[in-house]
Design a protein around this motif. Structure first.
Motif, PDB file in Angstrom:
ATOM      1  N   SER A   1       0.844  -1.201   0.000  1.00  0.00           N
ATOM      2  CA  SER A   1       0.000   0.000   0.000  1.00  0.00           C
ATOM      3  C   SER A   1       0.876   1.248   0.000  1.00  0.00           C
ATOM      4  O   SER A   1       0.641   2.209  -0.742  1.00  0.00           O
ATOM      5  CB  SER A   1      -0.906   0.019   1.238  1.00  0.00           C
ATOM      6  N   GLN A   2       1.903   1.218   0.849  1.00  0.00           N
ATOM      7  CA  GLN A   2       2.791   2.376   0.939  1.00  0.00           C
ATOM      8  C   GLN A   2       3.561   2.573  -0.362  1.00  0.00           C
ATOM      9  O   GLN A   2       3.780   3.703  -0.806  1.00  0.00           O
ATOM     10  CB  GLN A   2       3.741   2.198   2.124  1.00  0.00           C
ATOM     11  N   ALA A   3       3.948   1.467  -0.999  1.00  0.00           N
ATOM     12  CA  ALA A   3       4.680   1.560  -2.264  1.00  0.00           C
ATOM     13  C   ALA A   3       3.827   2.241  -3.339  1.00  0.00           C
ATOM     14  O   ALA A   3       4.323   3.032  -4.144  1.00  0.00           O
ATOM     15  CB  ALA A   3       5.117   0.178  -2.722  1.00  0.00           C
ATOM     16  N   PHE A   4       2.529   1.931  -3.343  1.00  0.00           N
ATOM     17  CA  PHE A   4       1.640   2.578  -4.319  1.00  0.00           C
ATOM     18  C   PHE A   4       1.567   4.082  -4.064  1.00  0.00           C
ATOM     19  O   PHE A   4       1.645   4.889  -4.986  1.00  0.00           O
ATOM     20  CB  PHE A   4       0.242   1.955  -4.265  1.00  0.00           C
ATOM     21  N   TRP A   5       1.394   4.455  -2.785  1.00  0.00           N
ATOM     22  CA  TRP A   5       1.385   5.893  -2.449  1.00  0.00           C
ATOM     23  C   TRP A   5       2.704   6.554  -2.835  1.00  0.00           C
ATOM     24  O   TRP A   5       2.741   7.713  -3.239  1.00  0.00           O
ATOM     25  CB  TRP A   5       1.104   6.109  -0.953  1.00  0.00           C
ATOM     26  N   ASN A   6       3.802   5.801  -2.656  1.00  0.00           N
ATOM     27  CA  ASN A   6       5.112   6.363  -2.991  1.00  0.00           C
ATOM     28  C   ASN A   6       5.186   6.816  -4.445  1.00  0.00           C
ATOM     29  O   ASN A   6       5.772   7.849  -4.757  1.00  0.00           O
ATOM     30  CB  ASN A   6       6.210   5.324  -2.746  1.00  0.00           C
ATOM     31  N   LEU A   7       4.621   6.007  -5.328  1.00  0.00           N
ATOM     32  CA  LEU A   7       4.600   6.396  -6.739  1.00  0.00           C
ATOM     33  C   LEU A   7       3.957   7.772  -6.890  1.00  0.00           C
ATOM     34  O   LEU A   7       4.498   8.670  -7.542  1.00  0.00           O
ATOM     35  CB  LEU A   7       3.804   5.369  -7.560  1.00  0.00           C
ATOM     36  N   ARG A   8       2.794   7.907  -6.275  1.00  0.00           N
ATOM     37  CA  ARG A   8       2.068   9.170  -6.374  1.00  0.00           C
ATOM     38  C   ARG A   8       2.872  10.318  -5.783  1.00  0.00           C
ATOM     39  O   ARG A   8       2.966  11.401  -6.379  1.00  0.00           O
ATOM     40  CB  ARG A   8       0.711   9.006  -5.659  1.00  0.00           C
ATOM     41  N   GLU A   9       3.469  10.068  -4.626  1.00  0.00           N
ATOM     42  CA  GLU A   9       4.153  11.153  -3.907  1.00  0.00           C
ATOM     43  C   GLU A   9       5.480  11.537  -4.556  1.00  0.00           C
ATOM     44  O   GLU A   9       5.992  12.627  -4.304  1.00  0.00           O
ATOM     45  CB  GLU A   9       4.336  10.778  -2.427  1.00  0.00           C
ATOM     46  N   HIS A  10       6.020  10.653  -5.365  1.00  0.00           N
ATOM     47  CA  HIS A  10       7.291  10.983  -6.011  1.00  0.00           C
ATOM     48  C   HIS A  10       7.121  11.768  -7.317  1.00  0.00           C
ATOM     49  O   HIS A  10       8.119  12.177  -7.909  1.00  0.00           O
ATOM     50  CB  HIS A  10       8.127   9.715  -6.250  1.00  0.00           C
ATOM     51  N   ILE A  11       5.905  11.992  -7.740  1.00  0.00           N
ATOM     52  CA  ILE A  11       5.730  12.742  -8.994  1.00  0.00           C
ATOM     53  C   ILE A  11       6.302  14.156  -8.884  1.00  0.00           C
ATOM     54  O   ILE A  11       7.114  14.567  -9.717  1.00  0.00           O
ATOM     55  CB  ILE A  11       4.248  12.763  -9.436  1.00  0.00           C
ATOM     56  N   PRO A  12       5.937  14.925  -7.824  1.00  0.00           N
ATOM     57  CA  PRO A  12       6.531  16.269  -7.752  1.00  0.00           C
ATOM     58  C   PRO A  12       8.050  16.226  -7.619  1.00  0.00           C
ATOM     59  O   PRO A  12       8.746  17.096  -8.154  1.00  0.00           O
ATOM     60  CB  PRO A  12       5.893  16.881  -6.492  1.00  0.00           C
ATOM     61  N   LEU A  13       8.567  15.209  -6.931  1.00  0.00           N
ATOM     62  CA  LEU A  13      10.022  15.111  -6.778  1.00  0.00           C
ATOM     63  C   LEU A  13      10.673  14.793  -8.125  1.00  0.00           C
ATOM     64  O   LEU A  13      11.716  15.352  -8.478  1.00  0.00           O
ATOM     65  CB  LEU A  13      10.368  14.030  -5.746  1.00  0.00           C
TER      66      LEU A  13
END
Lengths: 480, 480
Positions: free
Chosen positions: B333-345
């Motif tokens: 679950s966290q890995a999926f969120w990570n994808l989303r959260e790394h877009i701005p980075l």
């Protein structure tokens, strides 16, 4: 109804101009025509008006307000005229004009993908619900007057009702409004957006302002998915304190599926039993408090019922709940709601009573009831407390019935102001509200001024003065 | 830091009075001390100030504002200084005073039965979340800056974040506020009530006003039950239009359990893959759009996963979704969120870009993307669209990256205003907002004035003038 030509020739200049703007048949002056608009739902107030104006469009409303400014005529906006605080009734002077929004009754748009419906102020609440259902959506605002109240009136008073625990008040169901300002301008704030941070929140300023800052002519309201099933249950408890612990437990088990949590004291159900013996009391013994719970489930009736069974089992084992029954059919769910909904009717049958629509922080409800019951028992012996309401919202209808068998009218005449003072002082000590869902109107304007701080009253007056400097919008309501 | 005695003797009268009111160590004038308060998070604005004032209590804030009135000094309130629109940065004149709320950092009360927490403005958002969790409750406001932003800043800008679909914006999570008015009075509106209809909605006027109408010093925030489990899933779709139908389906299946619905275009995930190759792309082939869904379940992880499986099966069968994967562990679950959260980075790694925080009615998102993509492709060849965001809220971060390999800085200097005009004109045609969750600050003040109606601007100015007639509260922000 008068003939247009006769009417126009005999009218004072303001009304002649109104007749020119919206058509003479829509300017009511005949006492037979105006009477229904001049007294409130509870028949506490009898007003007078120079006319009842019935525009059909936002532009007509704007034109009328411009004329009111020109002629310095105060306007009393009115929806379904079902308010409980006299907010839509003109004063007795006969110089004000009632402006009825009922002819603004179009559903302008329904957008299922956006989960919104755009409605004019005069649309009946039940019609909003029906149109949403036709589109496979839920419009969750629901209250006793839904067959005749209008969405504009709901917005003007920020109506509550039975769905607040899950879906919020009317304010929380509104995304945008269209308003005719006290200058007769139209503000198009009909935004269907969940997020919009571009300046001051004008929308929420008009919601709940009871027509004193402008006239809401249309609104974009939120829709929700239709639940697959609604199931109710009743639980019997020893005290209101236990009901609070039970509420926490129910919220932990059901989260946002819990859409109703209504408290009813034993005396409420005794009254219902006395006046509506066909409604079956669902438990073997008597219990101090009964709670009605409702689940709105996205899966199925079976899922909801299984969830209730688990909750009740845990609550019974913990000793929180003394007895419980889960509805086994839609009919039984409805029967449980019927008990709750017949309390005000049983009260009316029992005779005159004093009503309070109070709210306190949910955690204080037990203390509030104990302390206030005791204070009333000491000061007004024989007063019978009819305590029920939306416990999940911290909102009680904390009503007082005259003693059994006495002269109720004399009793109330003697004690009403004492009772109000005891109840409202207690509310104030518990940082509560003297009007949780009915608004101030003219009924509670002085009580509100008594309890609000000088700073708050000053801020409210500054806003009123800034937006309505001529004081033509529903004067004498909300604040003096 | 200067010595108090030295400081006081060399200070101008306003600052000497401030030092007397809150203690000289809390009146910062040394450039080394004040620097962190004078530039914004994104380093777009560099301001100057005669001092940074750091009061510790509401009474101290009130005392400082009274002094500001007496000496006619403009005040720029500031929380964690993480705003994205320059709303907390003073102008360059050096005559304004920054008033930092960070020392007002007490949690005043937590009331689990009422599901409320009362916090001062300077409490860090992550600390509000932690205190709620300690009491077995959820405070659902969550956003990237939560480790350093303050709840006061969240309220001033009506922050959004990832929980809005289910729990609403900061506005919808707030029950009451305490405010120091532009006159230095304290309005105690710290009510913990779900329903209160006793006058104008002052609370919502201060929320989102970015400190231009007064200073929020404390607030009562809503808490929710902690969900038993949170599970995420990813779905691959052919278009944003399909994502809308999929959203309706997901809401029908999951109702209020659906707490996240985030859209990511394929190019977003390509950028993430390029700059963060350790983050695994979860599908075999490429797909135009990926949706991240989150369920917050009151029952169990198993229940959530089963619900997801049923939803995905139906969506696959209906041809709405081309592929799907449900997280099988918390780590996934966290890995999926990570994808989303790394877009701005990933965007930052890729180079300079233009950001837009826009919102449109959810039903218009597909059309908005199509039309605006086409207009940009025609006017600014080579511009690369990085489109992602909170689809369930109608809120997109519709960003534009310079063409691959070119001089990004020159490209943006040449095209930024053209790009903004295309995007905002398109937003306006779709009745959207140019700032869904970041506010106006000084960044978008002229854009807002360009798109808002004359009536709305006039209403906003009337409110500002009524509440802050001396224009001392954060002048030059929100509106001129």
């Amino acid at each position: 109804m008068n003939q247009p030509n006769d009417l126009r020739s005999t009218l004072e200049p303001f009304l002649a101009a109104c007749a020119a703007a919206i058509g003479a048949p829509h300017v009511l002056t005949d006492p037979h025509d105006t009477a229904p608009y001049l007294t409130d739902w509870r028949r506490r107030y009898q007003g007078a008006a120079r006319a009842v104006l019935c525009p059909a469009t936002t532009d007509e409303v704007a034109a009328l307000v411009k004329l009111a400014v020109e002629h310095r005529v105060a306007i009393v906006p009115q929806g379904g005229n079902t308010g409980l605080a006299g907010g839509a009734t003109p004063d007795t002077g006969g110089r004000e004009a009632v402006l009825s929004l009922r002819r603004l009754n179009r559903v302008r748009e329904i957008d299922p993908h956006n989960n919104t419906i755009t409605v004019e102020a005069g649309v009946i609440l039940a019609d909003v619900q029906a149109r949403a259902a036709d589109a496979g959506r839920l419009f969750p605002l629901s209250l006793a007057a839904e067959g005749s109240c209008t969405i504009g009136g709901n917005l003007a008073t920020n109506a509550g009702g039975t769905g607040v625990l899950r879906y919020g008040t009317t304010r929380e169901l509104c995304l945008g409004v269209e308003v005719v300002t006290p200058q007769g301008d139209v503000w198009d704030g009909l935004r269907g957006l969940r997020k919009d941070n571009t300046g001051y929140d004008l929308r929420d300023l008009y919601i709940g302002a009871e027509g004193t800052l402008g006239i809401i002519t249309a609104a974009v309201m939120k829709l929700h998915p239709q639940p697959a099933a609604r199931v109710t249950a009743l639980a019997a408890l020893g005290s209101a304190h236990a009901a609070l612990d039970f509420l926490s437990l129910a919220q932990r088990f059901a989260g946002p599926l819990l859409t109703g949590f209504e408290l009813m004291s034993d005396f409420c159900l005794q009254l219902v039993g006395r006046h509506f013996p066909q409604l079956r009391y669902p438990f073997d013994g008597r219990h101090a408090q009964i709670v009605l719970l409702e689940l709105s489930d996205s899966e199925s009736e079976e899922h909801a019922r299984a969830l209730f069974e688990r909750l009740m089992e845990t609550a019974l084992e913990a000793g929180l709940v003394a007895d419980a029954v889960v509805a086994e059919s839609l009919a039984q769910s409805q029967a449980f709601w019927n008990l709750r909904e017949h309390i005000p009717l049983a009260q009316a049958q029992e005779g005159l009573n004093v009503k309070h629509d109070i709210g306190v922080p949910i955690s204080r409800i037990g203390h509030f009831i104990e302390e206030t019951d005791a204070a009333i028992a000491a000061a007004v012996p024989g007063a019978r407390m009819v305590t029920f309401g939306h416990l999940g919202d911290g909102n009680l209808h904390y009503n007082v019935q005259a003693p059994e068998g006495g002269d109720a009218k004399a009793f109330l005449a003697e004690n009403e102001s004492t009772l109000n003072r005891i109840v409202y002082d207690s509310v104030n000590r518990h940082r509560g509200t003297i009007s949780a869902e009915h608004g101030l109107g003219q009924l509670k304007i002085d009580e509100a001024a008594h309890y609000k701080s000088a700073v708050e009253l000053q801020l409210m007056r500054a806003l009123k003065q800034a937006l309505d400097p001529l004081n033509l919008m529903n004067p004498g309501k909300v604040l003096r």
